[in-house]
Write a protein that holds these residues in place. Structure first.
Motif, short mmCIF file in Angstrom:
data_model
loop_
_atom_site.label_atom_id
_atom_site.label_comp_id
_atom_site.label_asym_id
_atom_site.label_seq_id
_atom_site.Cartn_x
_atom_site.Cartn_y
_atom_site.Cartn_z
N SER A 295 34.75 32.00 25.10
CA SER A 295 34.39 33.17 25.91
C SER A 295 34.98 33.15 27.31
O SER A 295 34.48 33.82 28.20
N ASP A 296 36.07 32.38 27.52
CA ASP A 296 36.79 32.45 28.79
C ASP A 296 37.76 33.63 28.79
O ASP A 296 38.27 34.01 29.84
N LEU A 297 38.04 34.18 27.62
CA LEU A 297 38.75 35.43 27.44
C LEU A 297 37.93 36.25 26.44
O LEU A 297 37.06 35.69 25.75
N PRO A 298 38.17 37.55 26.32
CA PRO A 298 37.35 38.37 25.41
C PRO A 298 37.27 37.79 24.00
O PRO A 298 38.28 37.44 23.39
N ALA A 299 36.06 37.70 23.48
CA ALA A 299 35.79 37.05 22.19
C ALA A 299 36.57 37.63 21.02
O ALA A 299 36.96 36.89 20.11
N VAL A 394 46.06 31.04 40.34
CA VAL A 394 44.92 30.18 40.03
C VAL A 394 43.64 30.74 40.65
O VAL A 394 42.58 30.80 40.01
N LEU A 395 43.73 31.18 41.91
CA LEU A 395 42.55 31.74 42.59
C LEU A 395 42.06 33.01 41.90
O LEU A 395 40.85 33.22 41.77
N VAL A 396 43.00 33.85 41.46
CA VAL A 396 42.61 35.05 40.72
C VAL A 396 41.86 34.67 39.44
O VAL A 396 40.83 35.26 39.10
N GLY A 397 42.36 33.66 38.74
CA GLY A 397 41.71 33.21 37.52
C GLY A 397 40.32 32.67 37.76
O GLY A 397 39.38 32.96 37.02
N VAL A 398 40.18 31.86 38.82
CA VAL A 398 38.87 31.31 39.16
C VAL A 398 37.89 32.44 39.47
O VAL A 398 36.73 32.43 39.02
N GLY A 399 38.36 33.42 40.23
CA GLY A 399 37.50 34.57 40.54
C GLY A 399 37.11 35.34 39.30
O GLY A 399 35.95 35.75 39.15
N TYR A 400 38.07 35.52 38.40
CA TYR A 400 37.80 36.24 37.14
C TYR A 400 36.73 35.51 36.34
O TYR A 400 35.78 36.14 35.85
N ARG A 401 36.84 34.20 36.21
CA ARG A 401 35.86 33.46 35.41
C ARG A 401 34.49 33.46 36.08
O ARG A 401 33.46 33.58 35.40
N TRP A 402 34.47 33.35 37.40
CA TRP A 402 33.20 33.35 38.11
C TRP A 402 32.48 34.67 37.92
O TRP A 402 31.27 34.71 37.63
N VAL A 403 33.19 35.80 38.08
CA VAL A 403 32.59 37.12 37.90
C VAL A 403 32.14 37.30 36.45
O VAL A 403 31.06 37.82 36.18
N ARG A 404 32.97 36.87 35.51
CA ARG A 404 32.64 37.02 34.09
C ARG A 404 31.37 36.27 33.72
O ARG A 404 30.51 36.77 33.03
N ARG A 405 31.25 35.04 34.25
CA ARG A 405 30.07 34.24 33.92
C ARG A 405 28.83 34.74 34.66
O ARG A 405 27.72 34.66 34.12
N ARG A 406 29.01 35.26 35.86
CA ARG A 406 27.87 35.86 36.56
C ARG A 406 27.35 37.06 35.80
O ARG A 406 26.13 37.28 35.70
N GLY A 407 28.29 37.85 35.26
CA GLY A 407 27.90 39.04 34.51
C GLY A 407 27.13 38.71 33.24
O GLY A 407 26.27 39.46 32.81
N ARG A 408 27.45 37.54 32.65
CA ARG A 408 26.74 37.13 31.43
C ARG A 408 25.41 36.48 31.75
O ARG A 408 24.60 36.31 30.84
#
Length: 408
Positions: A295-299, A394-408
């Motif tokens: 789930s680090d990318l759309p399932a 890398v920073l964009v990716g970290v931000g993407y994962r942080w937002v994605r996990r916060r949303g879940r």
């Protein structure tokens, strides 16, 4: 109902050829000029350093792949040994950097084949064709890679033999333009781009038979073959063109041929680029599959085709992104950017391998420590634009994962 899975269909020869095809790509036709501009007559020292760091990284990848023979390469190893964030950084850097490289390879192949006005549509068609082969099954990928590698090696042999026969060898010019220690390090970082293809063997780990034996052997054979080819090409280019002319050349392998012979370099360059593109799309697709499983990318991207046993949604998604890139931007100058992402990827692999227990260890720990240090030094000495762009991704990716996990 069980979920369709990838099938173990690749033997040592197929895995080796896929790795070799990924390494003997456009890098052999394009990486020597910028490396010579940095290192001058120290080009071969830079190549040797890049090969040494690559070998240290290869021991880590082989050791980890034998223990974790799943799709995804260092994304999986980082998660298993260091934690989810480490795995994500490695996987994200690989997917973004190598997707850009896919676009670069497609555009490079088109540039060898057709005039400027036709290059983007031909590059897009090349991506669609390569994706179609990969979607037909991993054995089709291996079969086409064998053909492309054989043709590229024939073209390179013809070029090198012709260049050696032409003479005179410019021994006097070898003292020109020495780039110093920093130049050699920068050249090594740029040339490392060429040796990164053995990661394809690890990313396909779930589709290799007897992975504990096959993957380490295939990685070693593929890397040794690529080093031999690059050393021969680099030596001939230096001897025939000299450092100054090589550093300013846009097509060095064509320049060493007599008038009327440039078509050999054009065909070889196009086939090499297509071979690299074939392996890149397959490797990125498997890494996307692994990231989607966690789930680090759309399932939905984790789906595996029930008959062909390929990650069809991931492959199609990668192909669509690459087609969009080749139709809008020219990414043929991304060697430094791609090198940064790959060096970060292998830094994580080395760090993961350092902590493996004695029962899982195949190589001395010092090799992984050297690999880690080498990756850090080479990344730091890349052109600053590449470092900034890579760090930004890398920073964009970290931000993407942080937002994605916060949303879940």
């Amino acid at each position: 109902m069980s979920t369709p899975a990838l099938q173990r269909r690749l033997g040592t020869v197929d895995a080796t050829v896929i790795g070799l095809g990924s390494m003997i790509g456009a890098g052999v036709f394009a990486a020597f000029a910028p490396a010579a501009a940095a290192a001058g007559s120290g080009l071969l020292l830079g190549l040797a350093l890049a090969a040494l760091v690559a070998w240290c990284n290869a021991t880590s990848s082989a050791q980890l792949a034998a223990r974790y023979p799943r799709s995804g390469g260092t994304y999986v190893y980082g998660r298993e040994r260091l934690g989810p964030w480490w795995g994500f950084v490695a996987g994200w850097g690989f997917v973004v950097g190598k997707t850009a490289s896919c676009a670069a390879m497609a555009l490079t192949a088109a540039a060898y084949l057709v005039p400027i006005g036709w290059q983007r549509p031909v590059a897009a068609l090349a991506v669609v064709a390569v994706a179609g082969v990969n979607l037909a099954g991993v054995t089709r990928t291996a079969r086409l890679t064998r053909i492309l590698v054989a043709l590229v090696l024939l073209a390179l042999a013809a070029i090198l033999l012709t260049a050696a026969a032409r003479g005179p060898v410019r021994l006097a010019g070898l003292a020109e333009g020495a780039g110093g220690v920093y130049g050699v390090l920068q050249a090594a970082g740029l040339l490392f781009f060429a040796f990164a293809g053995y990661a394809r063997v690890a990313t396909l780990g779930e589709e290799v038979r007897d992975p504990a034996r096959t993957i380490p052997r295939a990685i070693t054979l593929a890397l040794a073959g690529a080093v031999a080819v690059y050393a021969a090409v680099g030596a001939v280019l230096l001897l025939v063109l000299g450092p100054s002319r090589l550093s300013s050349s846009t097509a060095p392998l064509a320049e060493v041929l007599p008038p009327g012979g440039a078509w050999i370099a054009a065909v070889g360059g196009a086939l090499a680029s297509l071979g690299a593109l074939l392996g890149l799309v397959a490797g990125v697709g498997r890494t996307v599959l692994a990231m989607a499983r966690e789930s680090d990318l759309p399932a939905p991207l984790a789906a595996v085709h029930p008959r062909r046993s390929v990650p069809h949604r991931a492959e199609i998604a990668v192909a669509l992104v690459v087609v969009a890139l080749v139709c809008t931007v020219d990414l043929r100058g991304v060697i430094g950017f791609s090198s940064f992402g790959v060096l970060l990827y292998y830094f994580v692999a080395n760090l993961a391998a350092v902590g493996q227990p004695a029962a899982e260890r195949r190589y001395p720990r010092v090799l992984q420590v050297l690999g880690m240090a080498g990756c850090a030094v080479l990344a730091a000495t890349l052109p600053w634009e590449s470092v900034v762009a890579g760090a930004g991704v890398v920073l964009v990716g970290v931000g993407y994962r942080w937002v994605r996990r916060r949303g879940r």
